[in-house]
Design an enzyme around this catalytic site. Structure first.
Site, PDB file in Angstrom:
ATOM      1  N   ASP A 142      18.748  20.850  -6.786  1.00 57.67           N
ATOM      2  CA  ASP A 142      18.829  19.679  -8.220  1.00 57.67           C
ATOM      3  C   ASP A 142      18.278  20.593  -9.356  1.00 57.67           C
ATOM      4  O   ASP A 142      17.162  20.867  -9.275  1.00 57.67           O
ATOM      5  CB  ASP A 142      18.164  18.503  -7.933  1.00 57.67           C
ATOM      6  CG  ASP A 142      18.770  17.457  -6.817  1.00 57.67           C
ATOM      7  OD1 ASP A 142      19.866  17.988  -6.379  1.00 57.67           O
ATOM      8  OD2 ASP A 142      17.835  16.666  -6.416  1.00 57.67           O
ATOM      9  N   GLY A 161      13.223  -5.718  -0.923  1.00 58.50           N
ATOM     10  CA  GLY A 161      13.074  -5.192   0.381  1.00 58.50           C
ATOM     11  C   GLY A 161      14.319  -4.808   0.928  1.00 58.50           C
ATOM     12  O   GLY A 161      15.326  -4.256   0.736  1.00 58.50           O
ATOM     13  N   ASP A 195      16.203   7.478   0.877  1.00 58.25           N
ATOM     14  CA  ASP A 195      15.827   8.638   1.882  1.00 58.25           C
ATOM     15  C   ASP A 195      14.440   8.457   2.719  1.00 58.25           C
ATOM     16  O   ASP A 195      14.677   8.573   3.976  1.00 58.25           O
ATOM     17  CB  ASP A 195      15.686  10.079   1.038  1.00 58.25           C
ATOM     18  CG  ASP A 195      17.188  10.378   0.656  1.00 58.25           C
ATOM     19  OD1 ASP A 195      18.234   9.858   0.911  1.00 58.25           O
ATOM     20  OD2 ASP A 195      17.099  10.950  -0.561  1.00 58.25           O
TER      21      ASP A 195
HETATM   22  P1  ADP Z   1      18.989   3.015  -2.913  1.00 59.63           P
HETATM   23  O1  ADP Z   1      18.071   4.039  -3.506  1.00 59.63           O
HETATM   24  O2  ADP Z   1      19.598   4.010  -1.793  1.00 59.63           O
HETATM   25  O3  ADP Z   1      19.994   2.297  -3.728  1.00 59.63           O
HETATM   26  P2  ADP Z   1      17.163   1.166  -2.360  1.00 59.63           P
HETATM   27  O4  ADP Z   1      16.801   0.959  -3.955  1.00 59.63           O
HETATM   28  O5  ADP Z   1      17.372  -0.343  -1.895  1.00 59.63           O
HETATM   29  O6  ADP Z   1      17.972   2.265  -2.107  1.00 59.63           O
HETATM   30  O7  ADP Z   1      15.622   1.460  -2.016  1.00 59.63           O
HETATM   31  C1  ADP Z   1      15.328   1.532  -0.391  1.00 59.63           C
HETATM   32  C2  ADP Z   1      14.084   0.758  -0.108  1.00 59.63           C
HETATM   33  O8  ADP Z   1      13.242   1.339  -0.731  1.00 59.63           O
HETATM   34  C3  ADP Z   1      14.207  -0.603  -0.326  1.00 59.63           C
HETATM   35  O9  ADP Z   1      14.896  -1.428   0.934  1.00 59.63           O
HETATM   36  C4  ADP Z   1      12.681  -0.985  -0.473  1.00 59.63           C
HETATM   37  O10 ADP Z   1      12.327  -1.207   0.894  1.00 59.63           O
HETATM   38  C5  ADP Z   1      12.361   0.497  -0.978  1.00 59.63           C
HETATM   39  N1  ADP Z   1      12.073   0.098  -2.662  1.00 59.63           N
HETATM   40  C6  ADP Z   1      13.151   0.677  -3.642  1.00 59.63           C
HETATM   41  N2  ADP Z   1      12.705   0.160  -4.706  1.00 59.63           N
HETATM   42  C7  ADP Z   1      11.605  -0.500  -4.632  1.00 59.63           C
HETATM   43  C8  ADP Z   1      10.758  -1.248  -5.688  1.00 59.63           C
HETATM   44  N3  ADP Z   1      10.886  -1.303  -6.901  1.00 59.63           N
HETATM   45  N4  ADP Z   1       9.693  -1.847  -5.145  1.00 59.63           N
HETATM   46  C9  ADP Z   1       9.407  -2.012  -3.703  1.00 59.63           C
HETATM   47  N5  ADP Z   1      10.179  -1.180  -2.775  1.00 59.63           N
HETATM   48  C10 ADP Z   1      11.284  -0.644  -3.120  1.00 59.63           C
END
Ligand code: ADP
Length: 312
Positions: free
Chosen positions: A11, A233, A260
């Site tokens: 990256d 979550g 990840d």
């Molecule tokens: P992606 O980045 O693949 O879209 P998510 O944003 O849903 O995935 O994030 C993956 C996991 O990381 C979530 O299920 C949650 O448990 C945790 N997570 C992500 N962002 C936050 C946040 N702002 N606060 C608390 N936990 C988070």
């Protein structure tokens, strides 16, 4: 042991005052170089979380390739099934970030796109996984290879986990793949994509709707479906459990790497026989911890950091 079959990228990221228009040149800050690719990120995440990890994938025979290999080695990931493809370029992501976080990404898959089924068999000597292994897959290498890996893993008796990212195009091969995996992990965009539903980003979809969608995804094949919901979550539906784990309250600065870390931790826990609700809780803690730091691999938490968040 966790076996990750997937992508490795370099990256290159530059922050600019504003994104350049077509034909325009904009000067930015010093380039930030970091190891990436969903496959490598999840392999490194799992190693930091304390798992024994083997990575299977292809690099180019260039300087980025050697750098990416040494990143794996430094993290303690077994890289013997990672090879340099003669004459190929390593996977590369060119990332331009505007000061407010808005970004553009140009991806050159390079060697990742040459990971065909024959190469997969050669790299693994036909022995991808043992019955006690967990095999973790994403969609940044060719779909026939992901399908072959899932079939081989299942035939060997291993637990198969698919993180269906980036958002796939529905098709017969994907439908077949979903029938070959035990656990499916998707975010909101990927979940709706797989179901062929229009997803409006920012739409206020309730937990009940996500629970229904998880069941609809289970009907496509995977016995267990997990949908990640960012700060809210994650939600899981399996043969024995329906469970929502609220997000851990953290000060999130950059959610790159959260998905990840989540996938790696969920795979490790389920592979170790941890029940779905407890595995989901641990995975949410790992995702939340990754969201508190900037970067992809640089933000991935250690096992001790996840334990600390769980104990807090
Ligand atoms: P992606 O980045 O693949 O879209 P998510 O944003 O849903 O995935 O994030 C993956 C996991 O990381 C979530 O299920 C949650 O448990 C945790 N997570 C992500 N962002 C936050 C946040 N702002 N606060 C608390 N936990 C988070």
């Amino acid at each position: 042991r966790l076996v990750v079959v997937g992508s490795l990228n370099m990256d290159l990221s530059v922050t600019v005052p504003r994104l350049p228009a077509p034909g325009e040149t904009v000067s930015g800050a010093d380039v930030i170089r970091g190891a990436g690719g969903k496959g490598a990120n999840q392999a490194v995440a799992a190693a930091r979380l304390g798992a024994r990890v083997r990575m299977v994938g292809l690099l180019g025979d260039d300087a980025f390739g050697s750098e990416l290999r040494s990143c794996l080695a430094t993290e303690g990931v077994d890289d013997r099934a990672v090879a340099e493809l003669p004459g190929a370029a390593s996977g590369l992501a060119l990332i331009v970030v505007q000061h407010d976080g808005e970004n553009t990404i140009t991806l050159s898959p390079g060697a990742n796109h040459h990971l065909d089924t024959a190469t997969l068999a050669t790299l693994t000597d036909g022995l991808l996984a043992a019955p006690t292994d967990t095999v973790l897959l994403q969609l940044e290498v060719p779909l026939p290879t992901v399908l072959a890996a899932a079939r081989t893993a299942r035939a060997a008796g291993a637990l198969t986990v698919l993180n269906a990212a980036p958002r796939p195009e529905p098709g017969p091969l994907l439908a077949e793949l979903l029938r070959e995996v035990d656990v499916l992990v998707v975010n909101e965009t990927e979940a709706t994509g797989l179901l062929g539903i229009q997803h409006r980003p920012g739409a206020d979809t309730g937990l009940e709707t996500w629970a229904e969608r998880a069941e609809q995804l289970r009907a496509l094949g995977p016995a267990t479906v997990v949908i990640t919901l960012g700060a809210l979550g994650a939600l899981a539906a399996g043969p024995l459990h329906r469970h929502h784990q609220p997000g851990f309250p953290v000060h999130a600065v950059d959610t790159v790497g959260a998905g990840d870390a989540f996938c790696a931790q969920l795979s490790i826990a389920l592979g170790a026989g941890v029940a779905l609700p407890q595995a989901l809780r641990r995975a949410c803690a790992a995702g939340a911890r990754a969201a508190t730091r900037v970067g992809a691999q640089s933000s991935l938490p250690t096992r001790a950091e996840v334990d600390a968040l769980l104990a807090a």
